[in-house]
Structure formats: C-alpha cells, structure tokens
Design a protein around this motif. Sequence first.
Motif, PDB file in Angstrom:
ATOM      1  N   CYS A  17      28.235 -20.625  31.698  1.00 48.44           N
ATOM      2  CA  CYS A  17      29.019 -19.537  32.288  1.00 48.44           C
ATOM      3  C   CYS A  17      29.855 -18.784  31.098  1.00 48.44           C
ATOM      4  O   CYS A  17      30.225 -19.576  30.284  1.00 48.44           O
TER       5      CYS A  17
ATOM      6  N   LYS B 169      32.269 -16.451  31.796  1.00 50.62           N
ATOM      7  CA  LYS B 169      33.120 -15.606  32.348  1.00 50.62           C
ATOM      8  C   LYS B 169      34.663 -16.014  32.007  1.00 50.62           C
ATOM      9  O   LYS B 169      35.726 -15.381  32.109  1.00 50.62           O
ATOM     10  N   PHE B 170      34.856 -17.221  31.561  1.00 51.00           N
ATOM     11  CA  PHE B 170      36.266 -17.781  31.322  1.00 51.00           C
ATOM     12  C   PHE B 170      37.216 -17.383  32.119  1.00 51.00           C
ATOM     13  O   PHE B 170      38.274 -16.961  31.731  1.00 51.00           O
ATOM     14  N   CYS B 171      37.293 -17.923  33.683  1.00 48.68           N
ATOM     15  CA  CYS B 171      38.135 -17.587  34.491  1.00 48.68           C
ATOM     16  C   CYS B 171      39.107 -18.826  33.806  1.00 48.68           C
ATOM     17  O   CYS B 171      39.174 -19.768  33.469  1.00 48.68           O
TER      18      CYS B 171
ATOM     19  N   PHE C  77      41.276 -20.877  35.096  1.00 48.85           N
ATOM     20  CA  PHE C  77      41.629 -22.050  35.699  1.00 48.85           C
ATOM     21  C   PHE C  77      40.373 -23.063  35.445  1.00 48.85           C
ATOM     22  O   PHE C  77      40.329 -24.257  36.047  1.00 48.85           O
ATOM     23  N   CYS C  78      39.233 -22.540  34.954  1.00 45.37           N
ATOM     24  CA  CYS C  78      37.864 -23.142  35.205  1.00 45.37           C
ATOM     25  C   CYS C  78      37.557 -23.783  33.695  1.00 45.37           C
ATOM     26  O   CYS C  78      37.518 -23.434  32.760  1.00 45.37           O
TER      27      CYS C  78
ATOM     28  N   VAL D 254      34.139 -24.666  33.076  1.00 41.15           N
ATOM     29  CA  VAL D 254      32.732 -24.781  33.230  1.00 41.15           C
ATOM     30  C   VAL D 254      32.231 -24.239  31.933  1.00 41.15           C
ATOM     31  O   VAL D 254      31.440 -24.547  31.226  1.00 41.15           O
ATOM     32  N   PRO D 255      32.965 -22.948  31.562  1.00 39.60           N
ATOM     33  CA  PRO D 255      32.567 -22.431  30.275  1.00 39.60           C
ATOM     34  C   PRO D 255      32.543 -23.177  29.082  1.00 39.60           C
ATOM     35  O   PRO D 255      32.022 -23.028  28.204  1.00 39.60           O
TER      36      PRO D 255
ATOM     37  N   GLN E  55      25.369 -21.604  38.021  1.00 39.76           N
ATOM     38  CA  GLN E  55      26.750 -21.398  37.796  1.00 39.76           C
ATOM     39  C   GLN E  55      27.014 -20.074  38.269  1.00 39.76           C
ATOM     40  O   GLN E  55      28.178 -19.771  38.934  1.00 39.76           O
ATOM     41  N   ASN E  56      26.264 -18.971  37.768  1.00 42.05           N
ATOM     42  CA  ASN E  56      26.403 -17.654  37.948  1.00 42.05           C
ATOM     43  C   ASN E  56      25.086 -17.134  38.059  1.00 42.05           C
ATOM     44  O   ASN E  56      24.381 -16.303  37.561  1.00 42.05           O
TER      45      ASN E  56
ATOM     46  N   HIS F 237      28.788 -14.314  41.263  1.00 40.87           N
ATOM     47  CA  HIS F 237      30.040 -13.763  40.879  1.00 40.87           C
ATOM     48  C   HIS F 237      29.971 -12.240  41.207  1.00 40.87           C
ATOM     49  O   HIS F 237      28.986 -11.708  41.269  1.00 40.87           O
TER      50      HIS F 237
ATOM     51  N   ARG G 109      39.489 -12.741  36.361  1.00 39.56           N
ATOM     52  CA  ARG G 109      38.353 -12.528  37.223  1.00 39.56           C
ATOM     53  C   ARG G 109      37.620 -11.113  37.169  1.00 39.56           C
ATOM     54  O   ARG G 109      36.484 -11.172  37.313  1.00 39.56           O
TER      55      ARG G 109
END
Length: 441
Positions: free
Chosen positions: A159, A161-163, A165-166, A168-169, A203-204, A242, A281
């Motif tokens: 991913c 996107k670098f939200c 809170f996350c 995953v990236p 994931q996306n 997403h 987001r």
Amino acid sequence: MKKLFVKTYGCQMNAYDSAKMADLLAPLGYEAADAPEGADMVILNTCHIREKAAEKVYSELGRLKTLKAKKARDGGRMVLAVAGCVAQAEGAEIVARAPVVDLVVGPQSYHRLPEMIARAAREQGHVLETDFPALEKFDSLAEPSATGISAFLTVQEGCDKFCTFCVVPYTRGAEQSRPPQAILREAEKLAEKGAREIVLLGQNVNAYDDPSSDDTRWSLAKLCEAIAKIEGIARIRYTTSHPRDMAGDLIAAHRDNPKLMPYLHLPVQSGSDAVLDAMNRQHSADDYRRLVDRIRTAQPDIALTSDFIVGFPGESDADFDATLKLVRDIGYATAFSFKYSKRPGTPASTMRKQIPEDVKAARLAALQKELLDQQHKFDDSQIGRTLPVLFEKTARDGGQIMGRTPYLQPVHVKADAGLIGQVRDVAITRRTANSLHGALA
Ligand code: SAM
Ligand code: SF4
C-alpha cells in the motif's frame, strides 16, 4: 539495528524535536549513535536564528558527503536528512545546492518522517526492515474460511496510501500488482480443482494496475471480465477497496459483468472531514457519498460494507456524530468497526488529544448498535425473495447445507449435499442472528 545520528542546532525546542524524531524512527529499526561516522541515517536539525545558519549547514553537508561516499564504498547506505527551520525556509534550495541530501523535512511534517523514509527507501529499490509489532487483526486481510468452492487469489500487495493510523505501508511495502497472465493461469487451475467463486485479494485491490509496459494495461475490471470467461467460474468478488481507487470501469463492471457479485467492501473509516483529513484518507465524507451514489446508479441492487475507526486522536463528539450520520445516510449491509489503537511508529500514535478508553468504548458500542440494526434490516429485506445461492458446504445442523447469497449472506437450506458447488434458487423464509434460512425454489 541501524544507526541514527541527529545533530541539533539552536534552541531547546529543536532539542525536543530531535528526541521526538528519534522516537518516531525507533520502530523503523534506528537507534541513536553519537557520531555520524558509519551512521545509516544522519539528520541535521537546523536553526535559523543564528547568523549564517544556512552556511553552517552547507559546510556540514560537505563533510557528510565524504562519510556518505565511504559508507557506499563499504556496501552500505547513509540517508541524509535536513530538518528544522532552515529546511522549512530553504527546502528547494537545499536540494538544488546539495544533491547529497535525501530528505528535507520542515517542523510541521515530522510526523510524516516514517512515511518519507519508507518512500525514499522504495524509490531506491530498498526494503525497509521494521520492527513494527505484528497485530494480525489489522495487518492481514480479513480472510473468510476457504471452502474450495470459494477460492482466494492474491492479485495485489502492499500500500502506498499511508493512512496515519496504519502500519501496512511500512510492513507490507509498496503497492505491487501481479501480471494478469499469472493471475488467469491460477484462476484456471482453481476452477479445474472445483472452485466456482474467485475472491480477488489485495490490500488495495482496486488499485490493481498491470505491471507490464505495453499500452493495453489491465485494470481490475478487465481482470474480472477475463476471469468471468473461465469455464466453471460462476461468481467473482474482490476485497479490500479504497474509495480513491474506485475507477469508472470497475463501477460499470458492477452493472455489466453478471458474474461480478453485487457486493462491495468500501472502507470509509470516519464520517468527519476533520478526522478523515487527520487520517490522511484524501477524500471527504461527501466525496464518499457521491461515490456511493455513482455506484448505486450503476447497480442499485448492491450490498455495501465498510470499516470504521472510532476514537481517532482529536475525534470530538460532533465528529463521531458525523460518522453515525454517514452510516445512516449510506445504509450498510454489514460493517467492521474498531476502537482506534496506537501503532508505534505511525504518525497518529504521537498525535496529541488521544481519546480516553471509556469514550472509545462508548462510541464503539453506539456505532455497533447502529450497524447491527442495519444488518438485521438488510437481512430482513431478503425474506420473501428468491435468491441464487452458491452452496459451499454441509451445515452443522443435520441434513442442511450452507451457501451464500450474491450479497455474501450465509443461507442454510435442507437439501442434498450433492448440490454443493452449484448455484440454486432459494426462497428465503426467515433470519436468525447471523444467517438466513430458506427452501429450494
Ligand atoms: N486497505 C484497507 C483500507 O484502506 O481500508 C484496509 C486495511 S486495514 C489492514 C483493515 C482495517 O483495520 C482498516 O480499514 C481499519 O479500519 C483497521 N485499522 C487499521 N489500523 C488500525 C488502528 N491503528 N486502529 C484501529 N483500527 C485500525
Ligand atoms: Fe492501511 Fe488501507 Fe490506509 Fe493502506 S489504504 S494505509 S492499508 S488503511
């Protein structure tokens, strides 16, 4: 562990920021060193107050250039960052004058340092090794139990996107799609082994983009179209999407591809623009409403599901009410909801105004009550309808088999196990807590 050297110029505020940057980088595997020699990362945390501050920075960069070259000769890599007020004031000039600098980060963006380092590493083909604690609940995709009738097929990983809170990236790396030919071969094999439904995973997943260089690139919609032609495949699903990657051709596929099920997991996380912004987001609540309108215009009969986070740092009562309002406006078939939990190293974990546990718990309970009411309402709306059900396995109650509606609801029917693997019309007669019941039509 990697070595981090931070050189601090100027005021007390800068010393504080240096310590904060070191904390932010610890989960990426960096520990403090007391000299720049051999360091994997050097940050010059600059100050503009002193005279000739910028000149001092440039002469320091000259010295560091030699150390960076030596590190490269030894087979390593030194990341050089300039932070602080000089970075803020002269960012572009620094990059132009000192190409040896990898990152320039102003005081307003320290929380984005982990993201910037991850991006810099990716661009140079490096992989970041992090010590983010694994918390399966959030890091892995929700995988419903595989039955063989319904089979998972990974098409995309990572991913970008670098939200805030996350993890995953950081833990899963950059967005990467598999070549369509490999995916189609695997789908054919799954079909030969008896799969009737393919669930495309990523994931996306809707950011799927064929990595080949020709100009007939494949989108997720095109992939679904090709999979629909494989003998034996009756149904196609995909997860997780997403909102920003919901392309026009994918929306149209929900109208035009009869094998693509009328079901979409489209996480929104919050209904408040302030919270969505803090989460990075990159869409507003109204963007999401408009997107859902377009999807429902193309396919009015679609079940929508989502993910929500309550108690994100700074979330006010009004922000939470905006989430409840969005839920009521959209109307979900079902949804997942979580209390915000700090993931060390992510930007949100160091945000001020963390929300007390009891407030999070109360908001989660209120949201889940609303979502459960909607789920029951959606399930009840199927009673009296006749729906095509793909039978997957025998049920625990004797003589029953279990299948799923196009909207992914489990259905229990008294029928012969020989029907497993087939799609049959079922008249839906009643609902229990989490499933529907019916009879072969
Ligand atoms: N890529 C997907 C997306 O954009 O929605 C979801 C991936 S994430 C692994 C699954 C869900 O876990 C997220 O949608 C979010 O609701 C939740 N989640 C992730 N990090 C979280 C955190 N720090 N605290 C609470 N919930 C979190
Ligand atoms: Fe995490 Fe999903 Fe945001 Fe990527 S898009 S950072 S996986 S929540």
